[in-house]
Scaffold this motif. Sequence first.
Motif, mmCIF file in Angstrom:
data_model
loop_
_atom_site.group_PDB
_atom_site.id
_atom_site.type_symbol
_atom_site.label_atom_id
_atom_site.label_comp_id
_atom_site.label_asym_id
_atom_site.label_seq_id
_atom_site.Cartn_x
_atom_site.Cartn_y
_atom_site.Cartn_z
ATOM 1 N N ILE A 15 64.887 74.712 87.954
ATOM 2 C CA ILE A 15 64.194 75.209 86.753
ATOM 3 C C ILE A 15 62.856 75.822 87.144
ATOM 4 C CG2 ILE A 15 63.112 74.555 84.581
ATOM 5 C CD1 ILE A 15 65.280 72.399 84.298
ATOM 6 N N MET A 16 62.148 75.164 88.059
ATOM 7 C CA MET A 16 60.861 75.697 88.503
ATOM 8 C C MET A 16 61.038 77.031 89.220
ATOM 9 S SD MET A 16 58.395 73.942 87.419
ATOM 10 C CE MET A 16 57.139 74.744 88.402
ATOM 11 N N ALA A 17 62.087 77.150 90.044
ATOM 12 C CA ALA A 17 62.342 78.426 90.720
ATOM 13 C C ALA A 17 62.671 79.518 89.713
ATOM 14 C CB ALA A 17 63.496 78.261 91.715
ATOM 15 N N TYR A 18 63.424 79.151 88.673
ATOM 16 C CA TYR A 18 63.738 80.091 87.599
ATOM 17 C C TYR A 18 62.459 80.562 86.907
ATOM 18 C CZ TYR A 18 64.819 81.199 82.711
ATOM 19 O OH TYR A 18 64.848 81.782 81.476
ATOM 20 N N VAL A 19 61.562 79.619 86.622
ATOM 21 C CA VAL A 19 60.271 79.961 86.013
ATOM 22 C C VAL A 19 59.475 80.879 86.938
ATOM 23 C CG1 VAL A 19 58.041 79.019 85.288
ATOM 24 C CG2 VAL A 19 60.164 77.890 84.589
ATOM 25 N N GLY A 20 59.504 80.578 88.236
ATOM 26 C CA GLY A 20 58.793 81.407 89.200
ATOM 27 C C GLY A 20 59.293 82.840 89.216
ATOM 28 N N GLY A 21 60.599 83.023 89.058
ATOM 29 C CA GLY A 21 61.139 84.380 88.980
ATOM 30 C C GLY A 21 60.588 85.143 87.796
ATOM 31 N N GLY A 22 60.475 84.473 86.650
ATOM 32 C CA GLY A 22 59.874 85.100 85.475
ATOM 33 C C GLY A 22 58.414 85.428 85.690
ATOM 34 N N PHE A 23 57.694 84.516 86.369
ATOM 35 C CA PHE A 23 56.280 84.758 86.646
ATOM 36 C C PHE A 23 56.081 85.988 87.525
ATOM 37 C CE2 PHE A 23 54.527 80.151 86.099
ATOM 38 C CZ PHE A 23 54.771 80.235 84.744
ATOM 39 N N VAL A 24 56.926 86.147 88.543
ATOM 40 C CA VAL A 24 56.794 87.305 89.432
ATOM 41 C C VAL A 24 57.084 88.591 88.668
ATOM 42 C CG1 VAL A 24 57.811 88.465 91.440
ATOM 43 C CG2 VAL A 24 57.233 86.035 91.556
ATOM 44 N N TYR A 25 58.075 88.561 87.774
ATOM 45 C CA TYR A 25 58.334 89.751 86.955
ATOM 46 C C TYR A 25 57.110 90.097 86.113
ATOM 47 C CZ TYR A 25 59.924 92.889 83.369
ATOM 48 O OH TYR A 25 60.016 93.980 82.542
ATOM 49 N N GLU B 180 57.594 73.785 96.364
ATOM 50 C CA GLU B 180 58.117 72.566 95.742
ATOM 51 C C GLU B 180 59.620 72.695 95.491
ATOM 52 O OE1 GLU B 180 56.418 69.971 95.532
ATOM 53 O OE2 GLU B 180 54.324 70.586 95.526
ATOM 54 N N SER B 181 60.061 73.865 95.029
ATOM 55 C CA SER B 181 61.482 74.072 94.769
ATOM 56 C C SER B 181 62.298 73.994 96.055
ATOM 57 C CB SER B 181 61.703 75.433 94.094
ATOM 58 O OG SER B 181 61.096 75.478 92.823
ATOM 59 N N LEU B 182 61.787 74.593 97.128
ATOM 60 C CA LEU B 182 62.502 74.563 98.409
ATOM 61 C C LEU B 182 62.540 73.155 98.998
ATOM 62 C CD1 LEU B 182 61.139 77.889 99.931
ATOM 63 C CD2 LEU B 182 63.507 77.417 99.277
ATOM 64 N N GLY B 183 61.563 72.327 98.614
ATOM 65 C CA GLY B 183 61.579 70.943 99.065
ATOM 66 C C GLY B 183 62.615 70.098 98.344
ATOM 67 N N ALA B 184 63.054 70.558 97.175
ATOM 68 C CA ALA B 184 64.011 69.789 96.372
ATOM 69 C C ALA B 184 65.414 70.374 96.408
ATOM 70 C CB ALA B 184 63.532 69.713 94.925
ATOM 71 N N CYS B 185 65.556 71.647 96.778
ATOM 72 C CA CYS B 185 66.859 72.327 96.710
ATOM 73 C C CYS B 185 67.067 73.182 97.954
ATOM 74 C CB CYS B 185 66.936 73.231 95.475
ATOM 75 S SG CYS B 185 66.303 72.522 93.961
ATOM 76 N N SER B 186 68.304 73.594 98.176
ATOM 77 C CA SER B 186 68.613 74.495 99.277
ATOM 78 C C SER B 186 68.073 75.889 98.963
ATOM 79 C CB SER B 186 70.123 74.564 99.510
ATOM 80 O OG SER B 186 70.791 74.947 98.320
ATOM 81 N N TRP B 187 67.834 76.669 100.012
ATOM 82 C CA TRP B 187 67.173 77.962 99.838
ATOM 83 C C TRP B 187 68.005 78.909 98.971
ATOM 84 C CZ3 TRP B 187 69.398 82.548 101.092
ATOM 85 C CH2 TRP B 187 70.486 82.518 101.967
ATOM 86 N N TRP B 188 69.350 78.865 99.145
ATOM 87 C CA TRP B 188 70.188 79.803 98.387
ATOM 88 C C TRP B 188 70.201 79.463 96.900
ATOM 89 C CZ3 TRP B 188 74.164 77.698 95.708
ATOM 90 C CH2 TRP B 188 74.641 76.437 96.123
ATOM 91 N N ALA B 189 70.129 78.159 96.564
ATOM 92 C CA ALA B 189 70.075 77.764 95.155
ATOM 93 C C ALA B 189 68.748 78.197 94.538
ATOM 94 C CB ALA B 189 70.260 76.256 95.029
ATOM 95 N N VAL B 190 67.672 78.040 95.316
ATOM 96 C CA VAL B 190 66.354 78.474 94.844
ATOM 97 C C VAL B 190 66.351 79.979 94.632
ATOM 98 C CG1 VAL B 190 63.915 78.711 95.485
ATOM 99 C CG2 VAL B 190 65.106 76.549 95.882
ATOM 100 N N PHE B 191 66.936 80.721 95.563
ATOM 101 C CA PHE B 191 66.992 82.180 95.448
ATOM 102 C C PHE B 191 67.746 82.598 94.189
ATOM 103 C CE2 PHE B 191 69.292 86.157 96.138
ATOM 104 C CZ PHE B 191 68.240 87.029 96.356
ATOM 105 N N LEU B 192 68.894 81.980 93.932
ATOM 106 C CA LEU B 192 69.682 82.322 92.749
ATOM 107 C C LEU B 192 68.918 82.013 91.466
ATOM 108 C CD1 LEU B 192 73.281 81.138 93.741
ATOM 109 C CD2 LEU B 192 72.452 83.491 93.511
ATOM 110 N N ALA B 193 68.264 80.857 91.422
ATOM 111 C CA ALA B 193 67.492 80.490 90.231
ATOM 112 C C ALA B 193 66.319 81.447 90.033
ATOM 113 C CB ALA B 193 66.988 79.054 90.355
ATOM 114 N N PHE B 194 65.638 81.773 91.131
ATOM 115 C CA PHE B 194 64.507 82.704 91.082
ATOM 116 C C PHE B 194 64.967 84.075 90.578
ATOM 117 C CE2 PHE B 194 61.908 86.010 92.993
ATOM 118 C CZ PHE B 194 60.613 85.563 92.771
ATOM 119 N N ALA B 195 66.075 84.576 91.131
ATOM 120 C CA ALA B 195 66.598 85.882 90.727
ATOM 121 C C ALA B 195 67.031 85.877 89.266
ATOM 122 C CB ALA B 195 67.773 86.267 91.623
#
Length: 253
Positions: free
Chosen positions: A202-212, A54-69
């Motif tokens: 925000i969702m990608a950021y949440v996903g990064g926390g979930f993976v941790y 869902e995040s990749l459908g709304a944002c560019s991959w690099w922005a998703v990566f930064l938010a996830f990280a």
Amino acid sequence: MANALWQVVAAYAFALVGGWISTSLQLAHKPLCALISFAAGTFLGVTIFAILPESLGACSWWAVFLAFATGYALFFLISKHVHHVCPACAASHFDADATRHFSEIATALVVALAIHSTTDGLALGIQREALATDATKWSLFSALCIHKIPEGLALGSLLIGAGLRRSAALGWVAAVEATTLLGGVIGIFFLAKVSTFWLGLIMAYVGGGFVYLAAHAVLGEMLKHGKKLVLTSFSVGVALIALLNIGLRMLAS
């Protein structure tokens, strides 16, 4: 809005159920270990099969990566320099701390868990039709509710082990987990007009926390308990979310 609101309240209720069980019954660590590993699997599953697509459908991959990280790094830094961000995900680390040094860790634990629970509520509160499909919404809701039970269990057990009365321990569980409601309110009412681009981040950021949380829980349990139980429970959690997403997407199409 109403759907997101009742999901946030339900997630909070599941945490209270976990707290009530731990303050009323004596639960062995083996079933708790299985439940923690299962919940960790659902966190990884919802990130892979719902949040990131869902995040990749709304944002560019690099922005998703930064938010996830960023989401991963925040939980890592809190756990390293403040306290374990989730008592369930770090249950094996609390055995000695709970009875001997609780007064020293109490404030740090409350702060760390409050940040974590606020993120949980925020994830549910920002769901929008333009951002999330029904499969994403239900898999996220399922993963959070499954996780909230061992979270309440671990926190309640920690408080009982530190010498608090059962009523006081349950009260603390209710108070700390109430930050889940706070996160939901922020997502529903204060981020209602935010664009799908920022919601995706925000969702990608949440996903990064979930993976941790998923990695921390599994590695922590494997070091102290049997790998077979941990990996089996973890795999079942991932598979459950995968099947839920596949099934709901097939029904939608």
